[in-house]
Design a protein around this motif. Structure first.
Motif, PDB file in Angstrom:
ATOM      1  N   VAL A  90      -4.909 -80.963  -9.340  1.00 50.19           N
ATOM      2  CA  VAL A  90      -5.526 -79.810  -8.686  1.00 50.19           C
ATOM      3  C   VAL A  90      -4.426 -78.871  -8.210  1.00 50.19           C
ATOM      4  O   VAL A  90      -3.474 -79.300  -7.555  1.00 50.19           O
ATOM      5  CB  VAL A  90      -6.381 -80.255  -7.470  1.00 50.19           C
ATOM      6  CG1 VAL A  90      -6.970 -79.049  -6.762  1.00 50.19           C
ATOM      7  CG2 VAL A  90      -7.465 -81.205  -7.905  1.00 50.19           C
ATOM      8  N   ASP A  91      -4.550 -77.599  -8.565  1.00 44.99           N
ATOM      9  CA  ASP A  91      -3.669 -76.552  -8.040  1.00 44.99           C
ATOM     10  C   ASP A  91      -4.520 -75.676  -7.140  1.00 44.99           C
ATOM     11  O   ASP A  91      -5.503 -75.083  -7.596  1.00 44.99           O
ATOM     12  CB  ASP A  91      -3.073 -75.709  -9.176  1.00 44.99           C
ATOM     13  CG  ASP A  91      -2.009 -76.452  -9.955  1.00 44.99           C
ATOM     14  OD1 ASP A  91      -1.120 -77.024  -9.313  1.00 44.99           O
ATOM     15  OD2 ASP A  91      -2.090 -76.455 -11.199  1.00 44.99           O
ATOM     16  N   SER A  92      -4.141 -75.615  -5.864  1.00 42.96           N
ATOM     17  CA  SER A  92      -4.897 -74.811  -4.911  1.00 42.96           C
ATOM     18  C   SER A  92      -4.019 -74.481  -3.723  1.00 42.96           C
ATOM     19  O   SER A  92      -3.331 -75.360  -3.194  1.00 42.96           O
ATOM     20  CB  SER A  92      -6.132 -75.580  -4.433  1.00 42.96           C
ATOM     21  OG  SER A  92      -6.840 -74.824  -3.482  1.00 42.96           O
ATOM     22  N   GLY A  93      -4.037 -73.228  -3.317  1.00 41.11           N
ATOM     23  CA  GLY A  93      -3.285 -72.812  -2.143  1.00 41.11           C
ATOM     24  C   GLY A  93      -1.789 -73.037  -2.276  1.00 41.11           C
ATOM     25  O   GLY A  93      -1.118 -73.317  -1.297  1.00 41.11           O
ATOM     26  N   GLY A  94      -1.264 -72.945  -3.473  1.00 43.43           N
ATOM     27  CA  GLY A  94       0.165 -73.126  -3.696  1.00 43.43           C
ATOM     28  C   GLY A  94       0.611 -74.575  -3.765  1.00 43.43           C
ATOM     29  O   GLY A  94       1.782 -74.861  -3.964  1.00 43.43           O
ATOM     30  N   GLY A  95      -0.306 -75.524  -3.607  1.00 41.74           N
ATOM     31  CA  GLY A  95       0.042 -76.939  -3.678  1.00 41.74           C
ATOM     32  C   GLY A  95      -0.587 -77.626  -4.868  1.00 41.74           C
ATOM     33  O   GLY A  95      -1.518 -77.096  -5.491  1.00 41.74           O
ATOM     34  N   ARG A  96      -0.069 -78.787  -5.169  1.00 40.63           N
ATOM     35  CA  ARG A  96      -0.606 -79.570  -6.292  1.00 40.63           C
ATOM     36  C   ARG A  96      -0.878 -80.986  -5.799  1.00 40.63           C
ATOM     37  O   ARG A  96      -0.083 -81.562  -5.066  1.00 40.63           O
ATOM     38  CB  ARG A  96       0.391 -79.592  -7.445  1.00 40.63           C
ATOM     39  CG  ARG A  96      -0.174 -80.280  -8.653  1.00 40.63           C
ATOM     40  CD  ARG A  96       0.727 -80.133  -9.853  1.00 40.63           C
ATOM     41  NE  ARG A  96      -0.137 -80.250 -11.016  1.00 40.63           N
ATOM     42  CZ  ARG A  96      -0.010 -79.588 -12.113  1.00 40.63           C
ATOM     43  NH1 ARG A  96       0.965 -78.744 -12.261  1.00 40.63           N
ATOM     44  NH2 ARG A  96      -0.843 -79.772 -13.107  1.00 40.63           N
ATOM     45  N   CYS A  97      -2.015 -81.544  -6.208  1.00 37.51           N
ATOM     46  CA  CYS A  97      -2.391 -82.892  -5.807  1.00 37.51           C
ATOM     47  C   CYS A  97      -3.277 -83.503  -6.887  1.00 37.51           C
ATOM     48  O   CYS A  97      -3.503 -82.878  -7.925  1.00 37.51           O
ATOM     49  CB  CYS A  97      -3.104 -82.872  -4.459  1.00 37.51           C
ATOM     50  SG  CYS A  97      -4.662 -81.938  -4.474  1.00 37.51           S
ATOM     51  N   ASP A  98      -3.802 -84.686  -6.628  1.00 33.92           N
ATOM     52  CA  ASP A  98      -4.672 -85.368  -7.587  1.00 33.92           C
ATOM     53  C   ASP A  98      -6.065 -85.536  -7.004  1.00 33.92           C
ATOM     54  O   ASP A  98      -6.230 -85.794  -5.808  1.00 33.92           O
ATOM     55  CB  ASP A  98      -4.124 -86.758  -7.924  1.00 33.92           C
ATOM     56  CG  ASP A  98      -2.839 -86.697  -8.730  1.00 33.92           C
ATOM     57  OD1 ASP A  98      -2.684 -85.769  -9.535  1.00 33.92           O
ATOM     58  OD2 ASP A  98      -1.990 -87.586  -8.548  1.00 33.92           O
ATOM     59  N   VAL A  99      -7.065 -85.413  -7.883  1.00 30.03           N
ATOM     60  CA  VAL A  99      -8.444 -85.710  -7.519  1.00 30.03           C
ATOM     61  C   VAL A  99      -8.978 -86.655  -8.585  1.00 30.03           C
ATOM     62  O   VAL A  99      -8.745 -86.448  -9.782  1.00 30.03           O
ATOM     63  CB  VAL A  99      -9.304 -84.424  -7.434  1.00 30.03           C
ATOM     64  CG1 VAL A  99     -10.781 -84.767  -7.352  1.00 30.03           C
ATOM     65  CG2 VAL A  99      -8.907 -83.598  -6.233  1.00 30.03           C
ATOM     66  N   PHE A 100      -9.678 -87.690  -8.137  1.00 28.45           N
ATOM     67  CA  PHE A 100     -10.262 -88.680  -9.036  1.00 28.45           C
ATOM     68  C   PHE A 100     -11.774 -88.531  -8.988  1.00 28.45           C
ATOM     69  O   PHE A 100     -12.375 -88.576  -7.909  1.00 28.45           O
ATOM     70  CB  PHE A 100      -9.850 -90.091  -8.604  1.00 28.45           C
ATOM     71  CG  PHE A 100      -8.363 -90.285  -8.608  1.00 28.45           C
ATOM     72  CD1 PHE A 100      -7.728 -90.773  -9.732  1.00 28.45           C
ATOM     73  CD2 PHE A 100      -7.602 -89.945  -7.499  1.00 28.45           C
ATOM     74  CE1 PHE A 100      -6.349 -90.935  -9.748  1.00 28.45           C
ATOM     75  CE2 PHE A 100      -6.225 -90.103  -7.499  1.00 28.45           C
ATOM     76  CZ  PHE A 100      -5.597 -90.599  -8.636  1.00 28.45           C
ATOM     77  N   LEU A 101     -12.397 -88.347 -10.152  1.00 28.04           N
ATOM     78  CA  LEU A 101     -13.838 -88.165 -10.246  1.00 28.04           C
ATOM     79  C   LEU A 101     -14.462 -89.406 -10.881  1.00 28.04           C
ATOM     80  O   LEU A 101     -13.995 -89.876 -11.922  1.00 28.04           O
ATOM     81  CB  LEU A 101     -14.164 -86.927 -11.086  1.00 28.04           C
ATOM     82  CG  LEU A 101     -13.507 -85.608 -10.646  1.00 28.04           C
ATOM     83  CD1 LEU A 101     -13.933 -84.479 -11.573  1.00 28.04           C
ATOM     84  CD2 LEU A 101     -13.850 -85.285  -9.206  1.00 28.04           C
ATOM     85  N   ALA A 102     -15.522 -89.932 -10.234  1.00 30.62           N
ATOM     86  CA  ALA A 102     -16.225 -91.114 -10.725  1.00 30.62           C
ATOM     87  C   ALA A 102     -17.716 -90.800 -10.844  1.00 30.62           C
ATOM     88  O   ALA A 102     -18.192 -89.796 -10.307  1.00 30.62           O
ATOM     89  CB  ALA A 102     -16.004 -92.284  -9.768  1.00 30.62           C
ATOM     90  N   LEU A 103     -18.459 -91.659 -11.526  1.00 30.43           N
ATOM     91  CA  LEU A 103     -19.905 -91.465 -11.666  1.00 30.43           C
ATOM     92  C   LEU A 103     -20.698 -92.298 -10.658  1.00 30.43           C
ATOM     93  O   LEU A 103     -21.862 -92.593 -10.879  1.00 30.43           O
ATOM     94  CB  LEU A 103     -20.359 -91.805 -13.098  1.00 30.43           C
ATOM     95  CG  LEU A 103     -20.199 -90.686 -14.109  1.00 30.43           C
ATOM     96  CD1 LEU A 103     -20.656 -91.126 -15.490  1.00 30.43           C
ATOM     97  CD2 LEU A 103     -20.953 -89.443 -13.694  1.00 30.43           C
ATOM     98  N   THR A 104     -20.100 -92.639  -9.544  1.00 30.02           N
ATOM     99  CA  THR A 104     -20.783 -93.346  -8.477  1.00 30.02           C
ATOM    100  C   THR A 104     -21.551 -92.322  -7.643  1.00 30.02           C
ATOM    101  O   THR A 104     -20.972 -91.329  -7.188  1.00 30.02           O
ATOM    102  CB  THR A 104     -19.757 -94.081  -7.578  1.00 30.02           C
ATOM    103  OG1 THR A 104     -18.972 -94.931  -8.393  1.00 30.02           O
ATOM    104  CG2 THR A 104     -20.452 -94.882  -6.493  1.00 30.02           C
TER     105      THR A 104
END
Length: 169
Positions: A90-104
């Motif tokens: 994820v790139d947002s607000g000048g930062g980068r991080c990780d998001v994990f999406l599941a089908l739960t």
């Protein structure tokens, strides 16, 4: 007796092995061939495939303006939930991080978890697909961001606060 000796020598002489050349009985490798000269290399443009589009829709530069969002929505391909499962950067607000999406199943759709995110992206804990749009939500089910697919394995959009946000692999 001389006749027997001559006859024995003649018979035994016929039993000897006669070879020509080397004693090596392995098959010989053929000599390598010299490359043949070829003509010049040609280049031409290929004609467009019949029935195929020759131009691709352009992704919006930012998704913060309503006109760009409408354009992204109109040109966006259909989204399936199964294609979104897994880790995204994820790139947002000048930062980068990780998001994990599941089908739960979760409040606001399906379970999401962020790692190393700040700002709006840090509050993402759910996601869902509404038409061609990917909706990211917080733990109360409030919309954090909406994104549209702009390239293979890439989604662009804006947060509820109007900041650009993108998901990519």
């Amino acid at each position: 007796m001389l006749a027997v000796t001559i006859l024995s020598t003649a018979v035994l002489g016929g039993c000897q092995r006669t070879t020509y050349g080397s004693m090596d009985t392995r098959p010989q490798q053929p000599a390598p061939l010299m490359p043949a000269p070829i003509g010049g290399v040609e280049s031409n443009q290929l004609p467009p495939a019949s029935g195929a589009a020759t131009e691709f829709p352009q992704a919006p530069e930012t998704a913060t303006a309503p006109a760009n969002t409408e354009m992204a929505a109109a040109n966006a391909p259909a989204v399936t939930k199964e294609s979104l499962i897994g880790r995204w950067s994820v790139d947002s607000g000048g930062g980068r991080c990780d998001v994990f999406l599941a089908l739960t199943k979760w409040t606001g759709g399906y379970r999401a978890a962020s790692r190393g995110c700040v700002g709006d992206a840090a509050s993402v804990s759910a996601w869902d697909v509404q038409g061609k749009q990917v909706i990211l939500s917080d733990s109360s089910g409030n919309k954090v961001a909406g994104l549209y697919q702009t390239a293979n394995e890439r989604y662009d959009g804006s947060t509820s606060a109007g900041q650009p946000i993108s998901l990519s692999r």
